[in-house]
Design a protein around this motif. Structure first.
Motif, mmCIF file in Angstrom:
data_model
loop_
_atom_site.group_PDB
_atom_site.id
_atom_site.type_symbol
_atom_site.label_atom_id
_atom_site.label_comp_id
_atom_site.label_asym_id
_atom_site.label_seq_id
_atom_site.Cartn_x
_atom_site.Cartn_y
_atom_site.Cartn_z
ATOM 1 N N ARG A 1 38.436 33.868 25.991
ATOM 2 C CA ARG A 1 39.239 33.180 24.975
ATOM 3 C C ARG A 1 39.124 33.816 23.588
ATOM 4 O O ARG A 1 39.830 33.417 22.671
ATOM 5 C CB ARG A 1 38.817 31.705 24.887
ATOM 6 N N LEU B 1 29.995 25.531 42.366
ATOM 7 C CA LEU B 1 29.496 25.144 41.049
ATOM 8 C C LEU B 1 30.385 25.617 39.888
ATOM 9 O O LEU B 1 30.597 24.861 38.938
ATOM 10 C CB LEU B 1 28.043 25.624 40.878
ATOM 11 N N PRO B 2 30.925 26.842 39.919
ATOM 12 C CA PRO B 2 31.776 27.229 38.782
ATOM 13 C C PRO B 2 32.937 26.259 38.558
ATOM 14 O O PRO B 2 33.278 25.946 37.412
ATOM 15 C CB PRO B 2 32.267 28.633 39.193
ATOM 16 N N GLN C 1 33.812 19.356 34.703
ATOM 17 C CA GLN C 1 32.967 18.458 33.922
ATOM 18 C C GLN C 1 33.150 18.653 32.420
ATOM 19 O O GLN C 1 32.178 18.747 31.691
ATOM 20 C CB GLN C 1 31.513 18.686 34.289
ATOM 21 N N GLN C 2 34.381 18.756 31.977
ATOM 22 C CA GLN C 2 34.642 18.852 30.547
ATOM 23 C C GLN C 2 35.220 17.520 30.079
ATOM 24 O O GLN C 2 36.285 17.108 30.515
ATOM 25 C CB GLN C 2 35.630 19.973 30.254
ATOM 26 N N ARG D 1 31.536 22.741 37.468
ATOM 27 C CA ARG D 1 31.219 22.862 36.043
ATOM 28 C C ARG D 1 32.485 22.773 35.198
ATOM 29 O O ARG D 1 32.537 22.074 34.186
ATOM 30 C CB ARG D 1 30.486 24.198 35.836
ATOM 31 N N TYR D 2 33.540 23.467 35.638
ATOM 32 C CA TYR D 2 34.785 23.472 34.851
ATOM 33 C C TYR D 2 35.410 22.080 34.786
ATOM 34 O O TYR D 2 35.999 21.682 33.787
ATOM 35 C CB TYR D 2 35.783 24.464 35.452
ATOM 36 N N PHE E 1 34.256 32.095 30.388
ATOM 37 C CA PHE E 1 35.614 31.952 29.857
ATOM 38 C C PHE E 1 35.666 32.015 28.327
ATOM 39 O O PHE E 1 36.690 32.377 27.756
ATOM 40 C CB PHE E 1 36.239 30.658 30.357
ATOM 41 N N GLU F 1 42.737 29.653 34.252
ATOM 42 C CA GLU F 1 41.308 29.729 34.565
ATOM 43 C C GLU F 1 40.980 28.993 35.864
ATOM 44 O O GLU F 1 40.169 29.453 36.673
ATOM 45 C CB GLU F 1 40.497 29.164 33.392
ATOM 46 N N ALA G 1 46.454 28.567 29.515
ATOM 47 C CA ALA G 1 45.221 29.329 29.704
ATOM 48 C C ALA G 1 44.270 28.596 30.638
ATOM 49 O O ALA G 1 43.650 29.190 31.524
ATOM 50 C CB ALA G 1 44.552 29.583 28.353
ATOM 51 N N ALA G 2 44.162 27.300 30.456
ATOM 52 C CA ALA G 2 43.255 26.514 31.295
ATOM 53 C C ALA G 2 43.727 26.528 32.749
ATOM 54 O O ALA G 2 42.922 26.679 33.674
ATOM 55 C CB ALA G 2 43.158 25.084 30.768
ATOM 56 N N ARG H 1 38.534 32.836 43.420
ATOM 57 C CA ARG H 1 37.186 33.320 43.713
ATOM 58 C C ARG H 1 36.519 32.455 44.782
ATOM 59 O O ARG H 1 35.857 32.973 45.685
ATOM 60 C CB ARG H 1 36.331 33.328 42.444
ATOM 61 N N LEU I 1 24.483 30.606 37.157
ATOM 62 C CA LEU I 1 24.978 29.278 36.804
ATOM 63 C C LEU I 1 24.101 28.132 37.310
ATOM 64 O O LEU I 1 23.877 27.163 36.567
ATOM 65 C CB LEU I 1 26.423 29.122 37.289
ATOM 66 N N TYR J 1 42.098 31.023 38.749
ATOM 67 C CA TYR J 1 41.167 32.125 38.943
ATOM 68 C C TYR J 1 39.925 31.655 39.691
ATOM 69 O O TYR J 1 39.453 32.308 40.638
ATOM 70 C CB TYR J 1 40.800 32.728 37.585
ATOM 71 N N LEU J 2 39.396 30.495 39.296
ATOM 72 C CA LEU J 2 38.215 29.967 39.970
ATOM 73 C C LEU J 2 38.520 29.629 41.425
ATOM 74 O O LEU J 2 37.700 29.865 42.315
ATOM 75 C CB LEU J 2 37.688 28.735 39.229
ATOM 76 N N ARG K 1 37.367 33.017 48.575
ATOM 77 C CA ARG K 1 36.756 34.126 49.322
ATOM 78 C C ARG K 1 35.643 33.647 50.236
ATOM 79 O O ARG K 1 35.334 34.284 51.249
ATOM 80 C CB ARG K 1 36.165 35.147 48.336
ATOM 81 N N PHE L 1 26.843 24.532 47.701
ATOM 82 C CA PHE L 1 26.915 23.985 46.349
ATOM 83 C C PHE L 1 27.177 25.086 45.328
ATOM 84 O O PHE L 1 28.053 24.959 44.454
ATOM 85 C CB PHE L 1 25.603 23.253 46.027
ATOM 86 N N ASP L 2 26.425 26.156 45.412
ATOM 87 C CA ASP L 2 26.539 27.235 44.430
ATOM 88 C C ASP L 2 27.938 27.847 44.420
ATOM 89 O O ASP L 2 28.443 28.251 43.365
ATOM 90 C CB ASP L 2 25.493 28.325 44.702
#
Lengths: 308, 308, 308, 308
Positions: free
Chosen positions: B208, A246-247, A253-254, A250-251, B204, A291, A287-288, A298, B246, A294-295, A301, A242-243
Motif C-alpha cells: 500500500r 491464517l493469512p 479480523q480487521q 488474520r485479514y 500488505f 488483496e 485494493a482490499a 495462495r 505469521l 490474492y490470499l 494451492r 490452521f497455518d
C-alpha cells in the motif's frame, strides 16, 4: 434440540444476507443455511453482532430465525442481546417457540464491576426464564466488559440454564485453562466452551480445552476439519491446516471491515448472492478486494476449498 | 544523523532489558543493541510503550538513551510521550543533546475531537521546539485516540518538523492509501510511513505504500528481509516469508502478554540475558512458554533463524 | 505527624501556583500554604490531579513538597500516582523523608475487574513499602475505574497501612453508607473517609458518615465551618451555609475548566499571585470570568468571605 | 405542529410511567401529560434516555407516542435513537404519521472523529427522510461522543431539516456562545438551542443565548418561570429562583439514580401513580428518600410548588 453443556464442534456464526437495496435476501438465507450444513457444522448461531442483528427490526429478526430453524435441522442459538429487557424477552419467547436450541446474551458495554456483571445476568435470566438455555458472550474487545474466570464461574453456578461460554476474550488462552482448572478442582460444573475471535487462536484454544468453535470465518468447513483433527490428537495436521488459513483469518479480523471481508468471501464461494450490508457498514476498496483474491489464490494451492 | 521524511527500512522498537530484581540490565542493553544492528536494522526506536518507558524514572530513561545512541551508530528515535509537557521537554532536550535522531509523540488517551488532536500536537511542538524532528504515533487500539488521514495531514502540513508517521491503526491499510493519495494530489508533502502492530499486516502495508516497519517483533532480521523483498517487488517471496512467521507474529500480538512473549523469544535468541519485566507485567504460564517453543520449532523448519 | 484512620476535618487539595511564564511560583506556594492554614484546615493534600502534578517534573514535585511540608505544620498528604512504579517509589521515598504524613494513590485508568484493582494496590504497597500510610483515591468520573465497597474493604483489610478513602465516586452517598455498614457489622476496620467532588454533595456526605472533606473548593474556610457544623449536629445551619455556596461550587465543577475557575477565585481572594496554569489548560473566557464575579457578588450578600 | 428553528421555551423530557409489575401505566401517561401542560410547557420530548426508551418494545413505544401526541396539543418531539437504522426508520415513520412535531437523534457511543459524526447524521437523515425535522442530541457525558461547534455547524448547514440542538455538553456554556457567534458572523443559519443536563447550568445558559430548556427536572413549572424571567431580563429574580431549586437539581443529577429521584418527586407531586422503573434501574434507599423529602421541605419555604 435443546442446548446443553455437552455441546461441541463448530457452531457457525451466520451472516445475514441482504439484497443490494437493503431488504433481507431470504433466498440467500436458505442458501447460506444449506452451505453451513454442507460444511458439516454442528449448529448455527444467528443474530449475533456479525449477523447485523441491531440493524434488523423485530419482525425481521423473528422471520429470519424461524426460517433458519425450520430449515437447519441442527441446533440453532439466537443472539438476543438488546439495550432493554423488554426486547430481549420478546425475542427470546419468539425464537424459543420457533424451536431455537438456546439464546446468547452479551453484557451491555456500560458494566464495569464484577457485581454489575453478575447482577446483569441475574436480571437477564429473570427476563428470559430459568428454563431457557443460554450462552454467555464474553467479548471484551468489542463490548469493553471484562469478565474474570471467577465471575464466569459465579454466573454458571448460579444459573443451571447457563450451558455454554462463547469465549472471545483476547488474549484468552489462560482463561480457558483457568475454567478447566476450576472444573478439575470441583468448583465449576460442566460447561461447553466454544471460541470466537474469527478463529485467530483456535489452534491453541483446542489444546487448552475448548470444545470447539463458534465463529464466522468464511471457511466453516476448515473449522470443522480443524476441530476434528485437534480432538483426534493430530497436532501437526491441525496446525498445518490452521497455518495455511491464517493469512486470511488474520485479514478477516480487521475491526470495521471484517464483516465485509467475510461476506465477500461467502459470495465468492457461492453461499450468498450479494455481499451487501445494511448501513452503517464498512466497505471494501478495490485494493482490499484484490488483496483477498490474492490470499484466496495462495490458499488454493494447498486447500482446494479456496478454488472459487 | 537527523530523522527526515526519507527514512525507510526497519526501525526496531527496542525492548528494555531488566535484571530479575528489576534493575536495568545495562549489559543486556548493549547486547540487545548489537543484536539489532546484526539484524541489519536501519534505526532504533527506544522508550516506546513496549519499551516499558512509563516504568523508568527520568534518570534511567536518559541513561539508557545515551548508552544506546552512543553504541548504535544508526539513527535512534526516542519516545517522549508523557502525561505532562514538563517531562516531555526535559526528556527531549536530554536525548537530543545526546545525539538522538528525533522523538516520537503519542496523543494522550483523553483526546477526542479533530481539533483537540491538532491542538495537542501544536502544544507539543512548542514544548520540544520546532527544530526537533518528530514522529506521530497513531495507535488507536491502545490509546483510544482516532486520527483521520485529514487530521494527520493537518499536523504534518502545520509542522515542518513532523517527518514520520508510526502507523499503527488497526485496520489501517486504507489509511496508508489515503495518505499516499493526498501526496499524489499534491495536498501532503513527503512523509515517511513506518508501520507497527507487530507486523501483523506488514505484507500488505508495504504494497500500500509504507516505507518500512517500526515494530518490535522478535525477528527484526525477518522484518529487514521482508521489507527488502517487498521493495524489490518480489511479491511471492515476501508473502512466503511473512506467512511462515505469521503464527508467531499472531501469538505475539496478545494484549497484556505480548511483551512477555517478545522478551522470551529475545532471550531464547540470546539477545538479552533475562526476560524480566518491571511490574505491572503480564506473565507467561508454562503452557504459554510451551506454545511459543512449539511455534519456534515449526518455524525453524523453514527459517533457520528460529533454531534457538 | 503520620496519617492514621482517625483523620477528620478538612484536607485542602492544594493548587500549584505558577508564574505567567509557566515557572513554579514559589512565593505563591508559601502564600497559598498560609492561606489554607488561615482557613483552619486540618491538613493539606498536594500534587493531586487538581494540583497539576503530571505537569511537574520530578525535581519540581519534590521541591514543592518539601517547601509545603516544612511550612505547613499540619499533616500533608502527597499524591504519588504515576504511570509506573519507579516514579511512584522515588516520589514516595522523597516526600516521606521530607516529613509527609502519607501518600495518595489513584488507580490507573486501564483497570477493569475487581481482581485487577486489588492486585494493583498490592503492587503499589510493595512499591512504597508497607510502613507508608496511604489513601485510596476513588474517582471514577475522571479515572473510569469503578471500585465497589467490597473491593475497597478488601484493599483496606489486606493493608494495615491503608488508612483513608478519598471518596470521590459520583454518585457516592450509598457507598459511604455501605462502608459504614461494613464497620457496624464488624467486617471492616476503622477507616477515615474524606470526600471530594469539589464538595458538591458534602451536605449529605457528612450525614452519611464522612469524617470530613478532602477537596479543593476555593473557600476551604467554608468547608471547615460546614464540617464543624455538621459534626456538631447543626443540620439546618450546615445546609444554609452549603446552599449559599452551592451556585459557585456547581460552577467550579465543570470538567476541563474547573481548575481555571478555582485558581481565578483563589487569585481574587489573594491566595495566589496569578491564576496561570501549565499547558494543557482550560482557559476562562471573559464571559466566564464575569459569571464568576457575579456569583461572588451574590454570595457576598450572605457570606462576607466572598467580599473580594 | 411542525418543529422549526424558532422553537423556544421549555420542552419537558417526559418520564415513562410504569405500574409496579413493569407494565406501562397508561393512566399515568395521561396524568403526566396533563401535569406537564399544567406547568405551562411549550412542548414535550418523549422516549428520550430518561424516558427509558430502550426498555420499551416497538409496539409500546408507538402506543405511548400516539397517546401523548393526541392528548398534548403542543409539539411533541420523539427520541428515535436506535442501535440500527431499521428501527430508527420504523419508529420515525410511525410517530410522524401520528402527528409528532419532529424527532431527536443521539449519536451512537462508538463514534470518535469529526467525519464519523457528520457521516452518521447524513445516514440518519437518509433513513428518516429529509422532510422530517430533527434535533441533534449532544450529550457527551453519557454518550462519550464529543461534537465541536464546527461539527454541529456542518450538520446543521448540510441538513435543512436540522432545526434544533439539545445542548447537553458539560461544561457547555462556551459552546452556546460559539454557536451564537457563528450566527453573528453569518456562517450558521438560525437554530433553536434548548439545554439539558437537568437544568444544572440553566441560569447562565439562558444568558449565553439558549432559547430555553429541554430537560426533565421534576419542577417543569419552575423551568417555565425561570426561562420567562431570563428572557424578560429579570436577572436577579431568575437567579434567586434558580438558586432555591439548585440543591434539588443537584441531587437529581446523580448518574444511575437520577431518574429514580425524578420519578419519586413526580409521584409526590401527584403527576404519576408509581415511581416504578423497568430493570435495570437505580433504586432509592430509605436514606435517599429521606434526603429528598428534606430538600423538598427546605424548598417549600420559598416556593409553594414544593409543598407536596
Amino acid at each position: 434440540m435443546t442446548l446443553d453443556a455437552t455441546a461441541a464442534g463448530v457452531y457457525a456464526i451466520a451472516a445475514t444476507p441482504f439484497l443490494p437495496d437493503g431488504a433481507v435476501d431470504y433466498a440467500s438465507v436458505d442458501r447460506l443455511t444449506d452451505f453451513y450444513l454442507g460444511c458439516g457444522v454442528t449448529g448455527l448461531t444467528i443474530l449475533g453482532i456479525m449477523g447485523e442483528a441491531p440493524k434488523l427490526d423485530p419482525a425481521e429478526a423473528l422471520a429470519i430465525s424461524e426460517r433458519v430453524i425450520r430449515r437447519a435441522g441442527v441446533p440453532v442459538v439466537v443472539g438476543v442481546s438488546a439495550p432493554g429487557f423488554a426486547a430481549m424477552r420478546a425475542l427470546t419467547h419468539g425464537v424459543m417457540a420457533s424451536g431455537a436450541a438456546g439464546v446468547m446474551i452479551a453484557p451491555p458495554p456500560t458494566l464495569r464491576t464484577d457485581d454489575q456483571i453478575v447482577t446483569y445476568y441475574r436480571q437477564a435470566v429473570e427476563t428470559i426464564g430459568a428454563d431457557v438455555p443460554f450462552v454467555i458472550q464474553d467479548y471484551p474487545l468489542t463490548l469493553s466488559v471484562v469478565m474474570t474466570p471467577t465471575v464466569i464461574r459465579t454466573i454458571v453456578m448460579e444459573h443451571p440454564s447457563c450451558v455454554m461460554l462463547k469465549h472471545e476474550d483476547w488474549p484468552g488462552l489462560e482463561k480457558i485453562s483457568a475454567l478447566r482448572g476450576f472444573q478439575r478442582e470441583g468448583s465449576l460444573r460442566p460447561l461447553s466452551i466454544l471460541t470466537g475471535n474469527g478463529g485467530l487462536f483456535l489452534d491453541f484454544e483446542m489444546e487448552r480445552g475448548a470444545d470447539g468453535a463458534m465463529t464466522g470465518y468464511a471457511f466453516p468447513d476448515m473449522l470443522v476439519e480443524l476441530v476434528a483433527r485437534a480432538r483426534a490428537g493430530e497436532r501437526e495436521a491441525a496446525h498445518d491446516l490452521f497455518d495455511a488459513h491464517l493469512p486470511l483469518i488474520r485479514y478477516e479480523q480487521q475491526q470495521g471491515i471484517g464483516l465485509a471481508v467475510r461476506k465477500y468471501v461467502l459470495q465468492r464461494r457461492g453461499a450468498i448472492a450479494h455481499d451487501a450490508q445494511r448501513a452503517p457498514a464498512g466497505v471494501l476498496s478495490a485494493a482490499a478486494r484484490g488483496e483477498i483474491d490474492y490470499l484466496l489464490g495462495r490458499l488454493a494451492r494447498v486447500d482446494g476449498r479456496a478454488l472459487v
